[in-house]
Write an enzyme that holds these catalytic residues in place. Structure first.
Site, short mmCIF file in Angstrom:
data_model
loop_
_atom_site.label_atom_id
_atom_site.label_comp_id
_atom_site.label_asym_id
_atom_site.label_seq_id
_atom_site.Cartn_x
_atom_site.Cartn_y
_atom_site.Cartn_z
N ASP A 60 -28.21 -31.76 -12.77
CA ASP A 60 -26.94 -32.05 -12.10
C ASP A 60 -27.16 -31.76 -10.63
O ASP A 60 -27.30 -30.59 -10.25
CB ASP A 60 -25.83 -31.16 -12.67
CG ASP A 60 -24.48 -31.42 -12.00
OD1 ASP A 60 -24.44 -32.08 -10.93
OD2 ASP A 60 -23.47 -30.94 -12.53
N ASN A 87 -31.26 -41.43 -7.29
CA ASN A 87 -30.36 -42.54 -7.63
C ASN A 87 -28.92 -42.06 -7.88
O ASN A 87 -27.98 -42.82 -7.67
CB ASN A 87 -30.90 -43.24 -8.88
CG ASN A 87 -29.87 -44.12 -9.55
OD1 ASN A 87 -29.64 -45.25 -9.13
ND2 ASN A 87 -29.22 -43.61 -10.60
N LYS A 93 -12.94 -45.58 -7.16
CA LYS A 93 -12.51 -46.98 -7.25
C LYS A 93 -11.53 -47.27 -6.12
O LYS A 93 -10.81 -46.36 -5.67
CB LYS A 93 -11.80 -47.24 -8.58
CG LYS A 93 -12.67 -46.95 -9.81
CD LYS A 93 -13.68 -48.03 -10.07
CE LYS A 93 -14.51 -47.71 -11.31
NZ LYS A 93 -15.88 -48.20 -11.22
N GLN A 103 -11.31 -37.50 -1.48
CA GLN A 103 -12.38 -38.47 -1.75
C GLN A 103 -13.56 -38.24 -0.81
O GLN A 103 -14.72 -38.32 -1.22
CB GLN A 103 -11.86 -39.91 -1.57
CG GLN A 103 -10.77 -40.29 -2.56
CD GLN A 103 -10.58 -41.81 -2.68
OE1 GLN A 103 -11.42 -42.59 -2.26
NE2 GLN A 103 -9.47 -42.21 -3.27
N ALA A 190 -15.28 -43.27 2.70
CA ALA A 190 -16.08 -42.07 2.41
C ALA A 190 -17.42 -42.48 1.81
O ALA A 190 -18.47 -41.92 2.17
CB ALA A 190 -15.32 -41.17 1.44
N TYR A 191 -17.40 -43.45 0.91
CA TYR A 191 -18.65 -43.91 0.28
C TYR A 191 -19.59 -44.46 1.36
O TYR A 191 -20.77 -44.13 1.40
CB TYR A 191 -18.32 -44.99 -0.76
CG TYR A 191 -19.54 -45.55 -1.46
CD1 TYR A 191 -20.15 -44.84 -2.49
CD2 TYR A 191 -20.07 -46.79 -1.09
CE1 TYR A 191 -21.28 -45.36 -3.14
CE2 TYR A 191 -21.19 -47.30 -1.73
CZ TYR A 191 -21.78 -46.58 -2.76
OH TYR A 191 -22.90 -47.10 -3.39
N LYS A 195 -23.35 -43.04 2.57
CA LYS A 195 -24.58 -43.82 2.49
C LYS A 195 -25.19 -44.04 3.88
O LYS A 195 -26.42 -44.13 4.01
CB LYS A 195 -24.32 -45.15 1.79
CG LYS A 195 -23.92 -44.99 0.31
CD LYS A 195 -25.03 -44.37 -0.55
CE LYS A 195 -24.72 -44.48 -2.05
NZ LYS A 195 -25.77 -43.88 -2.89
N VAL A 228 -24.62 -54.67 -8.18
CA VAL A 228 -25.14 -54.62 -9.55
C VAL A 228 -24.02 -54.30 -10.56
O VAL A 228 -23.20 -53.40 -10.33
CB VAL A 228 -26.23 -53.52 -9.64
CG1 VAL A 228 -26.83 -53.49 -11.03
CG2 VAL A 228 -27.32 -53.75 -8.60
N THR A 230 -22.49 -52.44 -13.00
CA THR A 230 -22.55 -51.10 -13.60
C THR A 230 -21.13 -50.56 -13.68
O THR A 230 -20.19 -51.20 -13.18
CB THR A 230 -23.38 -50.14 -12.71
OG1 THR A 230 -22.71 -50.03 -11.44
CG2 THR A 230 -24.81 -50.63 -12.50
P1 NDP Z 1 -23.18 -45.67 -12.30
O1 NDP Z 1 -21.85 -45.10 -12.03
O2 NDP Z 1 -23.38 -46.67 -13.36
O3 NDP Z 1 -24.24 -44.49 -12.53
C1 NDP Z 1 -24.27 -43.39 -11.69
C2 NDP Z 1 -25.21 -42.36 -12.30
O4 NDP Z 1 -25.23 -41.21 -11.43
C3 NDP Z 1 -24.73 -41.86 -13.67
O5 NDP Z 1 -25.84 -41.63 -14.49
C4 NDP Z 1 -24.04 -40.57 -13.32
O6 NDP Z 1 -23.99 -39.65 -14.40
C5 NDP Z 1 -24.97 -40.08 -12.23
N1 NDP Z 1 -24.42 -38.97 -11.47
C6 NDP Z 1 -23.27 -38.89 -10.78
N2 NDP Z 1 -23.12 -37.67 -10.26
C7 NDP Z 1 -24.22 -36.96 -10.64
C8 NDP Z 1 -24.64 -35.63 -10.42
N3 NDP Z 1 -23.90 -34.75 -9.74
N4 NDP Z 1 -25.84 -35.23 -10.93
C9 NDP Z 1 -26.60 -36.09 -11.64
N5 NDP Z 1 -26.22 -37.35 -11.90
C10 NDP Z 1 -25.04 -37.77 -11.40
O7 NDP Z 1 -23.64 -46.25 -10.85
P2 NDP Z 1 -24.80 -47.26 -10.44
O8 NDP Z 1 -25.86 -47.30 -11.44
O9 NDP Z 1 -24.15 -48.52 -9.99
O10 NDP Z 1 -25.32 -46.55 -9.10
C11 NDP Z 1 -26.58 -45.92 -8.97
C12 NDP Z 1 -26.84 -45.75 -7.48
O11 NDP Z 1 -26.89 -47.02 -6.84
C13 NDP Z 1 -25.76 -44.95 -6.76
O12 NDP Z 1 -26.36 -44.09 -5.80
C14 NDP Z 1 -24.94 -46.02 -6.06
O13 NDP Z 1 -24.27 -45.53 -4.94
C15 NDP Z 1 -26.03 -47.03 -5.70
N6 NDP Z 1 -25.56 -48.38 -5.46
C16 NDP Z 1 -24.98 -49.12 -6.47
C17 NDP Z 1 -24.56 -50.41 -6.22
C18 NDP Z 1 -23.96 -51.28 -7.29
O14 NDP Z 1 -23.59 -52.44 -6.99
N7 NDP Z 1 -23.85 -50.82 -8.52
C19 NDP Z 1 -24.70 -51.03 -4.89
C20 NDP Z 1 -25.35 -50.18 -3.92
C21 NDP Z 1 -25.76 -48.91 -4.21
P3 NDP Z 1 -22.71 -39.56 -15.42
O15 NDP Z 1 -22.92 -40.64 -16.44
O16 NDP Z 1 -22.84 -38.18 -15.95
O17 NDP Z 1 -21.48 -39.79 -14.61
#
Ligand code: NDP
Length: 274
Positions: A60, A87, A93, A103, A190-191, A195, A228, A230
């Site tokens: 974490d 990652n 949202k 936030q 904030a997001y 970044k 992406v 997700t």
């Molecule tokens: P998801 O929400 O699908 O996944 C995020 C992941 O990060 C989950 O596994 C979540 O765990 C984990 N996480 C969050 N907080 C923590 C923490 N404190 N410690 C460990 N793990 C944590 O997001 P995405 O897969 O879409 O995003 C992955 C990365 O890509 C992010 O950094 C995002 O900002 C970036 N990104 C995504 C884009 C998109 O279009 N999807 C575009 C640009 C960048 P849990 O399941 O426990 O919540």
């Protein structure tokens, strides 16, 4: 000792797809990490059912003791780390009614300060020829262009330090508490700010690696996975998680002896202007 790759926040989304690709391409052990043991183990089991062998460690990034425990584990078990993909990230949202100041605090904590803490503990473990990838976002670049000229100058400068950057990120959080961030030159995202900070941090740390470990051949970059599908970005995004994993995995697998990219922001495998 065998090589090892570590991916944060990889129980789902892009992180899971990165682990899937590394299991197929990386010659060494691949660690799927998650803050929740159950969700992490479930993801490892789902990969196993596809014939892919990922290992699991709890991590974490918001919990300093979890970060130090993981760093100690990789040091003791592998003597270092060859690939680190930061990652893990969060985003509120658009429709979320949580006050903006909250936030800002929560988002900056995970996406900037906790990721920075990961790098503080893991960069010393990165072995010669290692690869470090910070999953940032095109939103961070857009946000950079919406900051005041003075802030933009600092984020683009070659002499900004990690301390100065940390101070600016904290200043944003503090100013949102008083509703003064717009006057301070920050846009209302904030997001995006988190970044912008992560991409700038990547450039700072890459410069530092080049100075302090000039012959170690470590390459550290920030990237955007694209938009992406997700839980974070929703079902309308054009890329699948596997497509989103392409650029992070490309940076993690830059061949031995490569000298670039390093300290760049990369999208669709191409270096982007900052
Ligand atoms: P998801 O929400 O699908 O996944 C995020 C992941 O990060 C989950 O596994 C979540 O765990 C984990 N996480 C969050 N907080 C923590 C923490 N404190 N410690 C460990 N793990 C944590 O997001 P995405 O897969 O879409 O995003 C992955 C990365 O890509 C992010 O950094 C995002 O900002 C970036 N990104 C995504 C884009 C998109 O279009 N999807 C575009 C640009 C960048 P849990 O399941 O426990 O919540």
């Amino acid at each position: 000792m065998s090589k090892v790759a570590v991916v944060t926040g990889s129980n789902k989304g892009i992180g899971l797809a990165v682990v899937r690709a590394l299991c197929q391409q990386f010659e060494g052990d691949v660690f799927l990490t998650a803050r929740d043991q159950g969700r992490g183990q479930e993801a490892v089991t789902s990969l196993a059912s596809q014939g892919l062998d990922a290992k699991f460690h709890q991590l974490d990034i918001d919990d300093p003791s979890s970060v130090t425990a993981a760093a100690a584990f990789f040091k003791e078990t592998y003597g270092g780390v060859d690939v680190l993909i930061n990652n893990a990230g969060i985003a509120f949202k658009g429709a979320d009614t949580t006050p903006f100041s909250v936030q800002a605090q929560v988002t900056l904590k995970t996406n900037f300060f906790s990721t920075r803490n990961m790098l503080t503990h893991f960069l010393p473990l990165i072995r010669r020829g290692g690869r470090v990838v910070n999953v940032s976002s095109f939103v961070g670049s857009r946000t950079l262009n919406q900051c005041s000229p003075a802030l933009q100058q600092r984020f683009r400068s070659d002499d900004i330090t990690e301390e100065e950057l940390g101070g600016l990120m904290q200043q944003f959080v503090d100013q949102t508490q008083k509703g003064e961030h717009k006057r301070g030159g920050w846009p209302e995202t904030a997001y995006g700010v988190s970044k912008t900070g992560l991409t700038t941090l990547s450039m700072i740390l890459a410069r530092r690696l080049s100075e302090e470990r000039p012959t170690d051949g470590i390459l550290l970059n920030a990237c955007c996975p694209g938009w992406v599908r997700t839980d974070m970005a929703g079902p309308k995004a054009p890329k699948s998680p596997d497509e989103g994993a392409v650029t992070p995995v490309y940076l993690a697998m830059l061949p031995p002896g490569a000298t670039e990219p390093h300290g760049k922001f990369v999208s669709d495998k191409r270096v982007q202007e900052w």
